[in-house]
Design an enzyme around this catalytic site. Sequence first.
Site, PDB file in Angstrom:
ATOM      1  N   ASN A 208      -2.598  12.996  -3.240  1.00 37.70           N
ATOM      2  CA  ASN A 208      -3.735  13.471  -4.038  1.00 37.70           C
ATOM      3  C   ASN A 208      -4.193  14.862  -3.616  1.00 37.70           C
ATOM      4  OD1 ASN A 208      -4.160  11.469  -5.952  1.00 37.70           O
ATOM      5  ND2 ASN A 208      -5.403  10.243  -4.577  1.00 37.70           N
TER       6      ASN A 208
ATOM      7  N   ASP B 204       0.853  -1.184   0.000  1.00 35.98           N
ATOM      8  CA  ASP B 204       0.000   0.000   0.000  1.00 35.98           C
ATOM      9  C   ASP B 204       0.890   1.235   0.000  1.00 35.98           C
ATOM     10  OD1 ASP B 204      -2.951   0.891   0.546  1.00 35.98           O
ATOM     11  OD2 ASP B 204      -1.732   2.099   1.915  1.00 35.98           O
ATOM     12  N   ILE B 205       0.547   2.201  -0.837  1.00 42.35           N
ATOM     13  CA  ILE B 205       1.302   3.449  -0.877  1.00 42.35           C
ATOM     14  C   ILE B 205       0.924   4.274   0.358  1.00 42.35           C
ATOM     15  CG2 ILE B 205       1.701   5.604  -2.139  1.00 42.35           C
ATOM     16  CD1 ILE B 205       1.107   3.997  -4.724  1.00 42.35           C
TER      17      ILE B 205
ATOM     18  N   GLU C  58      -4.864   2.356  -3.837  1.00 41.08           N
ATOM     19  CA  GLU C  58      -3.399   2.317  -3.804  1.00 41.08           C
ATOM     20  C   GLU C  58      -2.879   1.002  -3.231  1.00 41.08           C
ATOM     21  OE1 GLU C  58      -4.774   4.441  -0.052  1.00 41.08           O
ATOM     22  OE2 GLU C  58      -5.358   4.455  -2.139  1.00 41.08           O
TER      23      GLU C  58
ATOM     24  N   ASP D 125      -2.317   9.769  -9.929  1.00 47.51           N
ATOM     25  CA  ASP D 125      -2.370   8.736 -10.973  1.00 47.51           C
ATOM     26  C   ASP D 125      -0.979   8.407 -11.489  1.00 47.51           C
ATOM     27  OD1 ASP D 125      -5.105   8.624 -10.743  1.00 47.51           O
ATOM     28  OD2 ASP D 125      -5.516   9.778 -12.565  1.00 47.51           O
TER      29      ASP D 125
END
Length: 192
Positions: free
Chosen positions: A72, A64-65, A111, A85
């Site tokens: 964002n 997971d980021i 993500e 993105d």
Amino acid sequence: MLQSRELESKNALLHEMYEKAKDMSEKDYLTGLYNRRYFQEIGSKLISNIIRQRDIPAYFAMLDIDHFKIINDEYGHGNGHGIGDEVLKHFARMLEASFRSSDLVGRLGGEEFGIILINVDYKDAVRLLEELRQKIENQKLNLNGAENINYTISIGAVKVRNNEMDTLLANADSLMYQAKKEGRNRLVIEKE
């Protein structure tokens, strides 16, 4: 002769359209990695095969980021043009470059990503996943005019045993959230 060429041309177009539709049903539109549905479908078959063979070591990892919402919020997102993105696409390319074609890599949603590492023991799983984590941590990206963007990932990994895909997902997800609770940008892997 003319009808034969027209028929060949239409058949080629239909084949191309079929391949494109098949690709769209299997792949994530943004990253080009396998989508969740296809990853789980193929992953279940792969895991059954691994369990049947008994002597093939394998690990399932969830990645997971970290702080993706902040990326964002700070840089914008949406429609393939935002920095969020671009980070997702960058991470997908890093995953493809870091693992073998025999391993299964997919975007599970948002993500979150998944990997099934095949024929990998504990030591190799730690090495491969830690190398990826460090590569991501040490990169400064210049994307769409935004400079020096960096991000990190949290990883949870479990050994493939007599588990079904849903159990592996839940267990790896739990370890990934443990990595986040322990400060993010780390690997938490189940010991053998």
